[in-house]
Motif scaffolding. Structure first.
Motif, mmCIF file in Angstrom:
data_model
loop_
_atom_site.group_PDB
_atom_site.id
_atom_site.type_symbol
_atom_site.label_atom_id
_atom_site.label_comp_id
_atom_site.label_asym_id
_atom_site.label_seq_id
_atom_site.Cartn_x
_atom_site.Cartn_y
_atom_site.Cartn_z
ATOM 1 N N ASN A 96 -1.167 2.766 -1.994
ATOM 2 C CA ASN A 96 -1.137 3.961 -1.144
ATOM 3 C C ASN A 96 -0.632 5.191 -1.901
ATOM 4 O O ASN A 96 0.156 5.977 -1.385
ATOM 5 C CB ASN A 96 -0.317 3.724 0.119
ATOM 6 N N GLN A 136 -2.470 -0.275 9.316
ATOM 7 C CA GLN A 136 -2.609 0.592 8.143
ATOM 8 C C GLN A 136 -3.690 0.067 7.191
ATOM 9 O O GLN A 136 -3.770 -1.130 6.921
ATOM 10 C CB GLN A 136 -1.272 0.673 7.406
ATOM 11 N N VAL A 138 -4.498 -0.095 3.482
ATOM 12 C CA VAL A 138 -3.695 -0.007 2.252
ATOM 13 C C VAL A 138 -4.642 0.123 1.066
ATOM 14 O O VAL A 138 -5.495 -0.743 0.839
ATOM 15 C CB VAL A 138 -2.799 -1.252 2.094
ATOM 16 N N SER A 159 -9.178 -1.777 -1.013
ATOM 17 C CA SER A 159 -8.256 -1.625 0.110
ATOM 18 C C SER A 159 -8.316 -2.865 0.997
ATOM 19 O O SER A 159 -9.244 -3.668 0.918
ATOM 20 C CB SER A 159 -8.596 -0.374 0.925
#
Length: 182
Positions: A96, A136, A138, A159
């Motif tokens: 990130n 989220q 990432v 990701s």
């Protein structure tokens, strides 16, 4: 050792490895057993191939594109190089946008280890001191070079997505009802 017609086969092994892309000069002199010896001197050279093989990332955990990943997950990577080997001091990992590993060293705010493993490579495990956020995505960026004279490098971006809070529930009383904590 004996070889050919009245001849010998000679094998010489250098006590150091030749460099990638190196030209090696060889001189050979020999003579026969005749009363008046006949002799021959020969010179030749050969070049070793340059290391043109890129390092590879051969294992990822979580997998690229994974969904429903646990918030407290480690990021595990395996770096390999079929030729000269991965240069550990070139390993860099961003999670990130935050540098988790640089120069082959785990950075503050992260826990982890980098150890030799794989094929001329390294196994890396890194975990943020804080869990990922619910739902989220990432982003992971990875970079490393090999040990070749003119280094080959690899950069990879991928990701994974952490599970959503709505997918997790805890039963207070063992029965799924209005008293459960989400």
């Amino acid at each position: 050792r004996a070889g050919g017609v009245n001849g010998y086969l000679l094998t010489v092994k250098s006590n150091v490895d030749f460099k990638w892309g190196q030209t090696v000069a060889v001189s050979v002199y020999c003579r026969d057993k005749a009363g008046v010896p006949n002799s021959v001197k020969s010179n030749y050279s050969f070049a070793t191939e340059a290391d043109a093989v890129l390092p590879t990332l051969t294992a990822f955990r979580p997998l690229p594109g994974a969904v429903g990943v646990v918030r407290s997950s480690n990021v595990n990577l395996t770096f390999n190089d079929a030729e000269t080997g991965v240069a550990s001091n070139t390993i860099a990992v961003k999670v990130n946008g935050v540098m988790a590993v640089t120069g082959g060293a785990v950075q503050a705010g992260w826990n982890g280890v980098i150890r030799a493993g794989g094929m001329n490579g390294y196994l890396l495990t890194v975990k943020s001191n804080a869990d990922f956020k619910w739902g989220q995505t990432v982003a992971v960026s990875v970079y490393c070079r090999d040990k070749a004279g003119v280094p080959n490098s690899v950069k990879s971006n991928y990701s994974f997505t952490v599970m959503n809070l709505s997918a997790v529930y805890y039963l207070n009383d063992g029965v799924y009802d209005g008293n459960d904590v989400y």
